[in-house]
Scaffold this active site. Structure first.
Site, mmCIF file in Angstrom:
data_model
loop_
_atom_site.group_PDB
_atom_site.id
_atom_site.type_symbol
_atom_site.label_atom_id
_atom_site.label_comp_id
_atom_site.label_asym_id
_atom_site.label_seq_id
_atom_site.Cartn_x
_atom_site.Cartn_y
_atom_site.Cartn_z
ATOM 1 N N TYR A 36 -13.023 14.404 0.814
ATOM 2 C CA TYR A 36 -13.976 13.535 0.104
ATOM 3 C C TYR A 36 -15.328 14.225 -0.083
ATOM 4 C CZ TYR A 36 -10.877 9.496 0.719
ATOM 5 O OH TYR A 36 -9.821 8.625 0.648
ATOM 6 N N GLY A 94 -10.791 0.497 1.993
ATOM 7 C CA GLY A 94 -11.857 -0.095 1.199
ATOM 8 C C GLY A 94 -11.305 -0.454 -0.161
ATOM 9 N N GLY A 95 -10.664 0.528 -0.764
ATOM 10 C CA GLY A 95 -10.078 0.291 -2.071
ATOM 11 C C GLY A 95 -8.910 1.221 -2.297
ATOM 12 N N MET A 96 -8.059 0.839 -3.249
ATOM 13 C CA MET A 96 -6.918 1.670 -3.629
ATOM 14 C C MET A 96 -6.808 1.620 -5.143
ATOM 15 S SD MET A 96 -4.491 3.665 -2.738
ATOM 16 C CE MET A 96 -3.585 4.460 -4.064
ATOM 17 N N GLU A 97 -6.761 2.809 -5.728
ATOM 18 C CA GLU A 97 -6.899 2.974 -7.177
ATOM 19 C C GLU A 97 -5.625 2.673 -7.957
ATOM 20 O OE1 GLU A 97 -6.947 5.281 -4.791
ATOM 21 O OE2 GLU A 97 -6.064 7.193 -5.418
ATOM 22 N N ASN A 98 -4.908 1.606 -7.622
ATOM 23 C CA ASN A 98 -3.685 1.303 -8.360
ATOM 24 C C ASN A 98 -4.016 1.136 -9.844
ATOM 25 O OD1 ASN A 98 -2.069 1.319 -5.974
ATOM 26 N ND2 ASN A 98 -3.015 -0.634 -5.422
ATOM 27 N N LYS A 137 -11.288 2.166 8.325
ATOM 28 C CA LYS A 137 -12.558 2.890 8.453
ATOM 29 C C LYS A 137 -13.531 2.169 9.405
ATOM 30 C CE LYS A 137 -16.535 3.073 5.815
ATOM 31 N NZ LYS A 137 -17.287 3.011 4.568
ATOM 32 N N HIS A 188 -11.055 7.168 -10.115
ATOM 33 C CA HIS A 188 -9.691 7.673 -9.939
ATOM 34 C C HIS A 188 -8.853 7.524 -11.215
ATOM 35 C CE1 HIS A 188 -9.199 9.030 -5.829
ATOM 36 N NE2 HIS A 188 -9.653 7.906 -5.301
ATOM 37 N N ASP A 210 -1.481 11.233 6.067
ATOM 38 C CA ASP A 210 -2.624 10.391 6.414
ATOM 39 C C ASP A 210 -3.652 11.128 7.268
ATOM 40 O OD1 ASP A 210 -2.464 7.904 5.309
ATOM 41 O OD2 ASP A 210 -2.522 6.901 7.254
ATOM 42 N N HIS A 234 -15.902 4.273 -7.286
ATOM 43 C CA HIS A 234 -14.968 5.270 -6.762
ATOM 44 C C HIS A 234 -13.540 5.012 -7.266
ATOM 45 C CE1 HIS A 234 -13.379 8.035 -3.589
ATOM 46 N NE2 HIS A 234 -12.330 7.234 -3.707
ATOM 47 N N GLU A 235 -13.064 3.791 -7.074
ATOM 48 C CA GLU A 235 -11.672 3.497 -7.470
ATOM 49 C C GLU A 235 -11.498 3.622 -8.984
ATOM 50 O OE1 GLU A 235 -9.911 3.701 -5.021
ATOM 51 O OE2 GLU A 235 -11.354 3.181 -3.471
ATOM 52 N N GLN A 267 0.146 4.685 -1.025
ATOM 53 C CA GLN A 267 -0.380 5.993 -0.634
ATOM 54 C C GLN A 267 -0.463 6.096 0.887
ATOM 55 O OE1 GLN A 267 -4.327 6.874 -2.079
ATOM 56 N NE2 GLN A 267 -3.931 9.061 -2.225
ATOM 57 N N GLU A 316 -9.626 13.259 -4.203
ATOM 58 C CA GLU A 316 -10.764 12.564 -3.593
ATOM 59 C C GLU A 316 -12.107 13.285 -3.777
ATOM 60 O OE1 GLU A 316 -10.528 9.586 -2.843
ATOM 61 O OE2 GLU A 316 -8.355 9.340 -2.617
ATOM 62 N N ARG A 335 -9.704 -3.207 7.856
ATOM 63 C CA ARG A 335 -10.093 -1.957 7.196
ATOM 64 C C ARG A 335 -10.230 -0.854 8.240
ATOM 65 N NH1 ARG A 335 -15.407 -1.405 3.315
ATOM 66 N NH2 ARG A 335 -15.091 0.772 2.705
ATOM 67 N N GLN A 377 0.880 -1.172 0.000
ATOM 68 C CA GLN A 377 0.000 0.000 0.000
ATOM 69 C C GLN A 377 0.911 1.213 0.000
ATOM 70 O OE1 GLN A 377 -3.235 0.927 -0.251
ATOM 71 N NE2 GLN A 377 -2.535 3.019 0.056
HETATM 72 N N1 BES Z 1 -6.984 6.553 -2.502
HETATM 73 C C1 BES Z 1 -7.913 6.211 -1.487
HETATM 74 C C2 BES Z 1 -7.299 5.457 -0.354
HETATM 75 C C3 BES Z 1 -6.188 6.183 0.385
HETATM 76 C C4 BES Z 1 -6.228 7.555 0.605
HETATM 77 C C5 BES Z 1 -5.121 5.473 0.882
HETATM 78 C C6 BES Z 1 -5.191 8.189 1.279
HETATM 79 C C7 BES Z 1 -4.089 6.103 1.551
HETATM 80 C C8 BES Z 1 -4.125 7.474 1.754
HETATM 81 C C9 BES Z 1 -9.082 5.397 -2.048
HETATM 82 O O1 BES Z 1 -9.467 5.793 -3.325
HETATM 83 C C10 BES Z 1 -10.273 5.649 -1.162
HETATM 84 O O2 BES Z 1 -10.681 6.765 -1.068
HETATM 85 N N2 BES Z 1 -10.810 4.600 -0.549
HETATM 86 C C11 BES Z 1 -11.964 4.680 0.319
HETATM 87 C C12 BES Z 1 -13.202 4.209 -0.379
HETATM 88 C C13 BES Z 1 -14.061 5.248 -1.002
HETATM 89 C C14 BES Z 1 -15.348 4.613 -1.526
HETATM 90 C C15 BES Z 1 -14.353 6.460 -0.189
HETATM 91 C C16 BES Z 1 -11.753 3.743 1.470
HETATM 92 O O3 BES Z 1 -10.781 2.972 1.440
HETATM 93 O O4 BES Z 1 -12.539 3.735 2.403
HETATM 94 ZN ZN ZN Z 2 -10.407 7.683 -3.336
#
Ligand code: BES
Ligand code: ZN
Length: 607
Positions: free
Chosen positions: A377, A264-268, A553, A295, A369, A291-292, A138, A314, A551, A136
């Site tokens: 967002y 949740g996800g990472m837009e690699n 969140k 990106h 972070d 969402h991803e 980012q 975001e 996760r 990971q």
């Molecule tokens: N790029 C982010 C994840 C991220 C942001 C990782 C900053 C590290 C530092 C990813 O696109 C994201 O926003 N994921 C969200 C899901 C989204 C539906 C809001 C998540 O992981 O909750």
């Molecule tokens: Zn995002």
């Protein structure tokens, strides 16, 4: 005096690199993955553009063991020095460049205690019988497994050769995949990307085809459910192209990771990394894929130049996500998701200090972070919805497309965005422009009063029942719960502001079995309520959830709820002690801080 390279906008407070003097243009990796030592070993070859011929090359590293640095192609050793370690930024690596040298090879290993970006999972921590590794990057973790200029303002093309133990398949965020188990798997990215988008995963992986350009990857035990859940991927990509212009990355695949994935996800690029907690069985949580995918335009194509511009990534992406959901699943679904996100924002605004409520947040001296709140967002998306509301969808869509074209494959700052907004939208329609206060939106705390109102009629009945249940005045309301046929978003609305005691929770559970819900979002809110109400029947599920799901969140609100109970600190720490070895370093950092956990000395964050 340093010569300034106009392609590189401004100093990034989260990187030691000085790209205006020497800029990395291409990264070539050759790595062996050692699942016994939990270490990656090999070489990283950097191609350079030197603007200031006398300047050294400054790179970012964190925990890397540097064996040697060579000038390429002569293979002569080059002097290098690791500077003092900053707890957030890691260590600068200074490389003395011989004149005319425009390529260096670094021979290195990742930290013996585990690189912060990398999570090495034992086979017991995966769905099957094989170990797993994922990275990971980012925001500033790529430096813990690759020595490079770890700033989103610096874009590189890259290639890699990865060797892994038999039976394990490496995958990367690349446009091209080749090679084999015998010679190593190869990858290449031909478009310049910021370093945080270089990603690697390795495990027992299987692929299921969705369309000519879309596939789902996961461990064999999960891949069937994952591909069923994500069968609308191609429709989403097609919707995006219709709305925002061509998809420029070739393939769009999703890799569903083990549950410890911290996001949740990472837009690699070309290969979104996703948590398995979106597999609800009914596609109710696929907004995360929208969402991803979004990106691929906002973030990967046009990138924040520094982490204080994170809202450009975001905020735009949440706005795009909402448009995709409307296009593919209809306007009512989109309205519900927007209303839920605005509620989340309102809640977070109550606790965030004013400085952190600003889109253009100052993060110098902090971990980037810390900027990952609802502000970039949901406030970011609200700002764009406001612009859409004022200028009309047709005009705003044209603006968006032109923005993606204008800045494709570039990293930009908030002021570059503001200038473009002024020139391409506001100046065109001065009358309308007078009704939007752009600096108020971008530079001040709070939510401007002209934020578009977001509500769904599907929530009206939900609110009525919730109020009745919360006030516990209406037995009829409780009985009516028996007939509820709510969708996921309605349940989330219901649970988000519910006030209940354990007896009412038991009544709801009897009818709706929320303690055993397979919907992670619903379950997480339910467990939060269970902790607050001391609803004992849900505690085994809580414990199981906390030791399997990584996760952040979900983890943060659950541990916070534990802390608010009697003896909360001991309870939370007891759970955390057991669960911590299953979490990725980014979740560990957040939770160590939240719980005041002091790691025993000498222990790494892994295992
Ligand atoms: N790029 C982010 C994840 C991220 C942001 C990782 C900053 C590290 C530092 C990813 O696109 C994201 O926003 N994921 C969200 C899901 C989204 C539906 C809001 C998540 O992981 O909750
Ligand atoms: Zn995002």
């Amino acid at each position: 005096m340093q010569k300034h390279n106009p392609d590189v906008p401004q100093r990034d407070p989260h990187s030691f690199s000085q790209p205006s003097a020497v800029c990395v243009q291409h990264v070539s990796l050759d790595l062996d993955l050692d699942f016994d030592q939990l270490q990656a070993r090999g070489t990283c070859t950097l191609s350079l553009r030197r603007t200031d011929p006398s300047a050294p090359l400054w790179l970012d590293t964190e925990g890397l063991l540097i064996d040697s640095v060579m000038a390429v192609p002569m293979d002569t050793p080059v002097p290098f020095e690791l500077g003092p370690r900053d707890p957030t930024l890691g260590q600068p690596l200074r490389i003395e460049l011989p004149s005319a040298c425009d390529r260096v090879r670094i021979v290195y290993r990742t930290a013996a205690s585990g690189a912060a970006a990398m999570q090495w999972l034992s086979s017991a921590q995966t769905s099957g019988d094989q170990p797993f590794l994922f990275t990971q990057g980012q925001a500033i973790l790529t430096r813990s497994w690759i020595p490079l200029q770890d700033s989103p303002a610096v874009r590189v093309t890259w290639d890699a050769r990865i060797r892994a133990p038999k039976g394990l398949r490496p995958l990367m965020s690349a446009e091209e995949r080749g090679g084999d188990a015998a010679t190593g798997y190869t990858f290449a990215m031909r478009h310049p990307v910021p370093s945080y988008l270089i990603a690697l995963a390795c495990g027992k992986l299987e692929e299921r085809i969705i369309s000519a350009r879309c596939a789902v990857w996961a461990e064999p035990e999960v891949v069937e459910a994952a591909s069923k859940e994500l069968e609308d991927m191609e429709r989403m990509v097609a919707a995006c192209e219709q709305l925002f212009g061509p998809y420029r990355w070739g393939r769009y695949d999703v890799l569903v990771l083990p549950a410890s994935f911290p996001f949740g996800g990472m837009e690699n690029p070309c290969l979104t990394f996703a948590t398995p907690t979106i597999l609800a069985g009914d596609k109710s949580l696929v907004a995360l894929i929208a969402h991803e995918l979004a990106h691929s335009w906002s973030g990967n194509l046009v990138t924040n130049a520094t982490w204080r511009d994170f809202w450009l990534n975001e905020g735009f992406t949440v706005y795009l996500e909402q448009r995709i959901m409307e296009h593919v699943y209809g306007v009512e679904r989109a309205k519900m998701e927007i209303a839920l996100s605005m509620r989340q924002l309102a809640q977070e605004l109550r606790t965030l200090p004013p400085g952190d409520q600003v889109l253009h947040i100052d993060l110098a001296g902090r971990n980037p972070d810390d900027g990952m709140t609802s502000i970039p967002y949901d406030k970011g998306a609200a700002f764009l919805r406001r612009l859409e509301q004022v200028f009309g969808r047709q005009r705003f869509d044209a603006f968006l497309r032109a923005y993606f074209d204008r800045y494709a494959f570039q990293s930009i700052t908030t002021s570059q965005f503001s200038e473009w907004l002024q020139h391409d939208l506001l100046d065109q329609e001065p009358k309308l422009a007078a009704t939007v206060d752009v600096p108020l939106w971008i530079e001040t705390p709070g939510l401007p009063a002209d934020a578009p109102f977001a509500e769904s009629t599907a929530f009206l009945a939900v609110d009525v029942v919730r109020e009745a249940v919360s006030s516990q005045k209406s037995a009829a309301a409780l009985l009516a719960l028996g007939d509820l046929d709510w969708n996921t978003q309605q349940w989330l609305r219901f649970l988000a502001d519910l006030r209940v005691d354990a007896a009412v929770m038991a009544a709801i559970d009897t009818r709706h079995r929320l303690t055993t819900s397979g919907n992670s979002e619903v379950l997480c809110l339910w467990l939060e309520l269970a902790i607050a109400a001391d609803y004992a029947p849900a505690m085994p599920r809580l414990e199981q959830f906390l030791v399997t799901v990584g996760r952040r969140k979900f983890l943060k609100p659950l541990y916070e709820a534990l802390l608010r109970t009697a003896n909360g600190k001991e309870r939370a720490l007891a759970m955390y002690q057991k669960a911590r070895p299953h979490y990725h370093a980014v979740a560990v950092r957040t939770l160590d801080e939240l719980l005041g956990y002091a790691a025993p000395t000498g222990s790494g964050t892994q295992r």
